[in-house]
Write a protein that holds these residues in place. Structure first.
Motif, PDB file in Angstrom:
ATOM      1  N   GLU A  82       0.814  -1.226   0.000  1.00 25.62           N
ATOM      2  CA  GLU A  82       0.000   0.000   0.000  1.00 25.62           C
ATOM      3  C   GLU A  82       0.842   1.268   0.000  1.00 25.62           C
ATOM      4  O   GLU A  82       0.397   2.326   0.457  1.00 25.62           O
ATOM      5  CB  GLU A  82      -0.967  -0.002   1.188  1.00 25.62           C
ATOM      6  CG  GLU A  82      -1.947  -1.160   1.155  1.00 25.62           C
ATOM      7  CD  GLU A  82      -2.964  -1.086   2.269  1.00 25.62           C
ATOM      8  OE1 GLU A  82      -3.421   0.018   2.584  1.00 25.62           O
ATOM      9  OE2 GLU A  82      -3.283  -2.146   2.829  1.00 25.62           O
ATOM     10  N   LYS A  83       2.069   1.191  -0.497  1.00 26.85           N
ATOM     11  CA  LYS A  83       2.899   2.384  -0.654  1.00 26.85           C
ATOM     12  C   LYS A  83       3.245   2.560  -2.124  1.00 26.85           C
ATOM     13  O   LYS A  83       3.460   1.580  -2.844  1.00 26.85           O
ATOM     14  CB  LYS A  83       4.193   2.273   0.162  1.00 26.85           C
ATOM     15  CG  LYS A  83       4.003   2.400   1.667  1.00 26.85           C
ATOM     16  CD  LYS A  83       5.337   2.433   2.375  1.00 26.85           C
ATOM     17  CE  LYS A  83       5.176   2.518   3.883  1.00 26.85           C
ATOM     18  NZ  LYS A  83       4.584   3.790   4.312  1.00 26.85           N
ATOM     19  N   ASP A  84       3.307   3.824  -2.565  1.00 33.42           N
ATOM     20  CA  ASP A  84       3.731   4.082  -3.928  1.00 33.42           C
ATOM     21  C   ASP A  84       5.255   4.168  -3.985  1.00 33.42           C
ATOM     22  O   ASP A  84       5.942   4.042  -2.963  1.00 33.42           O
ATOM     23  CB  ASP A  84       3.084   5.364  -4.487  1.00 33.42           C
ATOM     24  CG  ASP A  84       3.440   6.615  -3.681  1.00 33.42           C
ATOM     25  OD1 ASP A  84       4.636   6.838  -3.414  1.00 33.42           O
ATOM     26  OD2 ASP A  84       2.525   7.386  -3.329  1.00 33.42           O
ATOM     27  N   LEU A  85       5.795   4.376  -5.166  1.00 34.26           N
ATOM     28  CA  LEU A  85       7.244   4.387  -5.365  1.00 34.26           C
ATOM     29  C   LEU A  85       7.936   5.378  -4.436  1.00 34.26           C
ATOM     30  O   LEU A  85       8.965   5.058  -3.816  1.00 34.26           O
ATOM     31  CB  LEU A  85       7.549   4.733  -6.828  1.00 34.26           C
ATOM     32  CG  LEU A  85       9.012   5.010  -7.184  1.00 34.26           C
ATOM     33  CD1 LEU A  85       9.876   3.789  -6.924  1.00 34.26           C
ATOM     34  CD2 LEU A  85       9.134   5.451  -8.639  1.00 34.26           C
ATOM     35  N   TYR A  86       7.402   6.566  -4.319  1.00 33.42           N
ATOM     36  CA  TYR A  86       8.068   7.622  -3.555  1.00 33.42           C
ATOM     37  C   TYR A  86       7.925   7.412  -2.052  1.00 33.42           C
ATOM     38  O   TYR A  86       8.840   7.735  -1.290  1.00 33.42           O
ATOM     39  CB  TYR A  86       7.520   8.984  -3.986  1.00 33.42           C
ATOM     40  CG  TYR A  86       7.742   9.229  -5.457  1.00 33.42           C
ATOM     41  CD1 TYR A  86       8.983   9.643  -5.931  1.00 33.42           C
ATOM     42  CD2 TYR A  86       6.742   8.982  -6.387  1.00 33.42           C
ATOM     43  CE1 TYR A  86       9.213   9.829  -7.281  1.00 33.42           C
ATOM     44  CE2 TYR A  86       6.962   9.169  -7.749  1.00 33.42           C
ATOM     45  CZ  TYR A  86       8.197   9.590  -8.185  1.00 33.42           C
ATOM     46  OH  TYR A  86       8.429   9.760  -9.530  1.00 33.42           O
ATOM     47  N   GLU A  87       6.802   6.863  -1.623  1.00 33.95           N
ATOM     48  CA  GLU A  87       6.661   6.505  -0.205  1.00 33.95           C
ATOM     49  C   GLU A  87       7.660   5.421   0.166  1.00 33.95           C
ATOM     50  O   GLU A  87       8.209   5.432   1.279  1.00 33.95           O
ATOM     51  CB  GLU A  87       5.229   6.045   0.064  1.00 33.95           C
ATOM     52  CG  GLU A  87       4.206   7.174  -0.005  1.00 33.95           C
ATOM     53  CD  GLU A  87       2.777   6.682   0.057  1.00 33.95           C
ATOM     54  OE1 GLU A  87       1.891   7.470   0.422  1.00 33.95           O
ATOM     55  OE2 GLU A  87       2.537   5.494  -0.279  1.00 33.95           O
ATOM     56  N   ILE A 143      12.633   3.911   2.932  1.00 31.40           N
ATOM     57  CA  ILE A 143      13.896   3.165   2.874  1.00 31.40           C
ATOM     58  C   ILE A 143      15.100   4.048   3.182  1.00 31.40           C
ATOM     59  O   ILE A 143      15.978   3.674   3.961  1.00 31.40           O
ATOM     60  CB  ILE A 143      14.073   2.521   1.478  1.00 31.40           C
ATOM     61  CG1 ILE A 143      12.993   1.473   1.231  1.00 31.40           C
ATOM     62  CG2 ILE A 143      15.459   1.880   1.346  1.00 31.40           C
ATOM     63  CD1 ILE A 143      12.923   0.989  -0.211  1.00 31.40           C
ATOM     64  N   PHE A 144      15.146   5.250   2.583  1.00 30.35           N
ATOM     65  CA  PHE A 144      16.353   6.080   2.630  1.00 30.35           C
ATOM     66  C   PHE A 144      16.268   7.280   3.576  1.00 30.35           C
ATOM     67  O   PHE A 144      17.263   7.981   3.752  1.00 30.35           O
ATOM     68  CB  PHE A 144      16.682   6.591   1.212  1.00 30.35           C
ATOM     69  CG  PHE A 144      17.016   5.507   0.238  1.00 30.35           C
ATOM     70  CD1 PHE A 144      18.258   4.892   0.246  1.00 30.35           C
ATOM     71  CD2 PHE A 144      16.072   5.076  -0.685  1.00 30.35           C
ATOM     72  CE1 PHE A 144      18.561   3.895  -0.659  1.00 30.35           C
ATOM     73  CE2 PHE A 144      16.366   4.075  -1.600  1.00 30.35           C
ATOM     74  CZ  PHE A 144      17.613   3.477  -1.578  1.00 30.35           C
ATOM     75  N   GLY A 145      15.099   7.518   4.166  1.00 29.33           N
ATOM     76  CA  GLY A 145      14.984   8.684   5.022  1.00 29.33           C
ATOM     77  C   GLY A 145      14.682   9.938   4.212  1.00 29.33           C
ATOM     78  O   GLY A 145      14.575   9.906   2.984  1.00 29.33           O
ATOM     79  N   ARG A 146      14.584  11.081   4.927  1.00 34.59           N
ATOM     80  CA  ARG A 146      14.138  12.303   4.264  1.00 34.59           C
ATOM     81  C   ARG A 146      15.150  12.825   3.247  1.00 34.59           C
ATOM     82  O   ARG A 146      14.784  13.145   2.114  1.00 34.59           O
ATOM     83  CB  ARG A 146      13.867  13.398   5.318  1.00 34.59           C
ATOM     84  CG  ARG A 146      13.231  14.663   4.756  1.00 34.59           C
ATOM     85  CD  ARG A 146      11.838  14.377   4.247  1.00 34.59           C
ATOM     86  NE  ARG A 146      11.469  15.306   3.187  1.00 34.59           N
ATOM     87  CZ  ARG A 146      10.346  15.234   2.470  1.00 34.59           C
ATOM     88  NH1 ARG A 146       9.486  14.273   2.710  1.00 34.59           N
ATOM     89  NH2 ARG A 146      10.079  16.092   1.512  1.00 34.59           N
ATOM     90  N   GLY A 149      16.084  10.076   0.590  1.00 33.28           N
ATOM     91  CA  GLY A 149      14.823   9.779  -0.077  1.00 33.28           C
ATOM     92  C   GLY A 149      14.457  10.867  -1.072  1.00 33.28           C
ATOM     93  O   GLY A 149      13.931  10.590  -2.157  1.00 33.28           O
ATOM     94  N   THR A 150      14.762  12.119  -0.722  1.00 29.11           N
ATOM     95  CA  THR A 150      14.518  13.239  -1.634  1.00 29.11           C
ATOM     96  C   THR A 150      15.406  13.142  -2.865  1.00 29.11           C
ATOM     97  O   THR A 150      14.960  13.370  -3.995  1.00 29.11           O
ATOM     98  CB  THR A 150      14.777  14.578  -0.912  1.00 29.11           C
ATOM     99  OG1 THR A 150      13.878  14.697   0.206  1.00 29.11           O
ATOM    100  CG2 THR A 150      14.555  15.757  -1.859  1.00 29.11           C
ATOM    101  N   SER A 180       4.622  14.109 -11.279  1.00 27.34           N
ATOM    102  CA  SER A 180       3.908  15.059 -10.416  1.00 27.34           C
ATOM    103  C   SER A 180       3.729  14.503  -9.007  1.00 27.34           C
ATOM    104  O   SER A 180       3.794  15.251  -8.020  1.00 27.34           O
ATOM    105  CB  SER A 180       2.544  15.412 -11.027  1.00 27.34           C
ATOM    106  OG  SER A 180       1.748  14.255 -11.226  1.00 27.34           O
ATOM    107  N   LEU A 181       3.525  13.183  -8.898  1.00 26.88           N
ATOM    108  CA  LEU A 181       3.408  12.558  -7.575  1.00 26.88           C
ATOM    109  C   LEU A 181       4.723  12.682  -6.817  1.00 26.88           C
ATOM    110  O   LEU A 181       4.734  13.008  -5.615  1.00 26.88           O
ATOM    111  CB  LEU A 181       3.026  11.084  -7.730  1.00 26.88           C
ATOM    112  CG  LEU A 181       2.908  10.279  -6.432  1.00 26.88           C
ATOM    113  CD1 LEU A 181       1.734  10.776  -5.601  1.00 26.88           C
ATOM    114  CD2 LEU A 181       2.741   8.782  -6.732  1.00 26.88           C
ATOM    115  N   GLY A 182       5.831  12.435  -7.516  1.00 16.72           N
ATOM    116  CA  GLY A 182       7.139  12.559  -6.869  1.00 16.72           C
ATOM    117  C   GLY A 182       7.414  13.967  -6.381  1.00 16.72           C
ATOM    118  O   GLY A 182       7.905  14.165  -5.254  1.00 16.72           O
ATOM    119  N   LEU A 183       7.087  14.950  -7.189  1.00 14.24           N
ATOM    120  CA  LEU A 183       7.300  16.344  -6.778  1.00 14.24           C
ATOM    121  C   LEU A 183       6.421  16.711  -5.587  1.00 14.24           C
ATOM    122  O   LEU A 183       6.843  17.460  -4.711  1.00 14.24           O
ATOM    123  CB  LEU A 183       7.013  17.285  -7.949  1.00 14.24           C
ATOM    124  CG  LEU A 183       8.062  17.313  -9.069  1.00 14.24           C
ATOM    125  CD1 LEU A 183       7.606  18.214 -10.204  1.00 14.24           C
ATOM    126  CD2 LEU A 183       9.412  17.786  -8.534  1.00 14.24           C
TER     127      LEU A 183
END
Length: 373
Positions: free
Chosen positions: A63-68, A73-76, A79-80, A287-290
């Protein structure tokens, strides 16, 4: 409608339409000629480990998308960084998809119509679809897949009278290295591009089986690609590889009597339908990633900026068909880190983090069984 979830069938259609949007545009390969069908089968085999990677990520982060997933996994901070790479990747593929299809339409159908007109038409449809959300894109894919498969079947049946089995000979005449290189090109463009489809995973039903989704979509698109590749070779022979758009060339030879002809319009319709869905998936992912990177910014406000970047870049960078096809060898090399190495790094990091979470904490020396500390 906010509670609506994407079903497994709709997600299967989404993967299929995403792959169809580019696979069928390149219906032959000049390096392997009549052995192109072998490259198709090998490319599908190459994709199996990548599909297993997607399945494992979905299992680790349901239930998580790619960016979640990336932020979990990598933290803020990292992850950014990883999310920015994914956004860039989506925009990069997006402008090439838009450029390829606008050039296809201008070359095969609307040669007197300026490219920017057809590009803007694509963009307007895409903005409307992406703004409506992931569920709308998936449901539309599930509707359009019926037309796409139907048109492939009709076009193939029409070409039966023009097919010659002798065009497959000499079979396996190509060098093994050439076949492997051709397979890897198909694997990179577009099999592995489906990594961005992980952006839709958070919108799927809980009961959706991602393994079944990927297996079914891979089998269906492989069968479709085989039918189209074999049809083109059986009709045109080894010369199919000299055409930019071999499907158009193959179907243009067919007719029903003296009245019904120009069936290549079926190819054009299919490419437009699948290309639009693929563009929607890419812009949705970007757009989801941004929106995740900028936190409190709503995704729908970022759709137009993403589409404008894709539109502008495609018109400036891709001026003619040779710009699309001549760059494929270098594109395969440059996209390998994004489509192969990048996902592997994500999976390895996810496995390490998952093991740390599940690792039992060692008892303290002073702890005694049955005593509450």
């Amino acid at each position: 409608m906010t509670n609506y979830k994407i079903t497994g069938k709709q997600m299967t259609s989404l993967f299929y339409m995403f792959w169809f949007g580019t696979l069928v545009l390149f219906g032959s390969d000049k390096d392997v000629k009549q052995d192109f069908w072998v490259s198709i089968l090998l490319a599908a085999i190459f994709m199996i480990p990548m599909a297993a990677l997607y399945i494992r990520l979905a299992k680790l982060y349901p239930e998580k998308d790619l960016y979640e997933m990336l932020f979990a996994i990598f933290g803020r901070f990292f992850g950014t960084v990883m999310s920015l790479i994914s956004v860039f990747f989506s925009l990069f593929i997006g402008y090439r998809v838009l450029g390829s299809f606008s050039l296809y339409i201008k070359t095969t159908a609307l040669d007197t119509t300026p490219r920017n007109v057809t590009s803007i038409f694509f963009i307007m449809i895409t903005i409307a679809a992406v703004t409506c959300g992931a569920e709308t894109i998936a449901r539309t894919s599930n509707l359009l897949i019926k037309f796409v498969i139907g048109f492939v079947v009709i076009a193939t049946l029409i070409c039966l009278g023009s097919m010659e089995l002798g065009n497959l000979k000499p079979m396996m005449d190509s060098d093994l290295k050439m076949i492997l290189n051709s397979s890897y090109k198909i694997f990179i463009i577009p099999w592995s591009e489906a990594f961005v489809c992980l952006s839709f995973f958070s919108k799927m039903e809980q009961k959706a089986n991602i393994r079944k989704i990927l297996v079914n979509s891979m089998l269906l698109i492989t069968l479709t690609h085989l039918v189209i590749g074999l049809r083109n070779v059986l009709v045109l022979g080894p010369s199919a590889s000299v055409y930019y758009f071999s499907s158009d060339a193959a179907i243009s030879t067919a007719s029903l009597g003296d009245f019904f002809e120009r069936f290549e319009i079926l190819v054009g319709i299919n490419l437009v339908l699948a290309g639009t869905i693929k563009l929607c998936v890419l812009i949705y992912s970007a757009s989801l990633g941004l929106s995740h990177i900028l936190r409190n910014t709503e995704q729908k406000f970022l759709v137009v900026p993403c589409t404008l970047i894709i539109l502008t870049t495609s018109l400036l960078d891709l001026q003619k068909l040779s710009d699309v096809f001549d760059r494929i060898p270098s594109l395969v090399i440059s996209m390998t880190p994004f489509e192969v190495i990048f996902p592997i790094i994500i999976l390895i990091s996810a496995e390490i983090r998952n093991r740390k979470k599940t690792k039992p904490t060692a008892d303290l020396p002073g702890d005694l069984p049955g005593i509450v500390q």
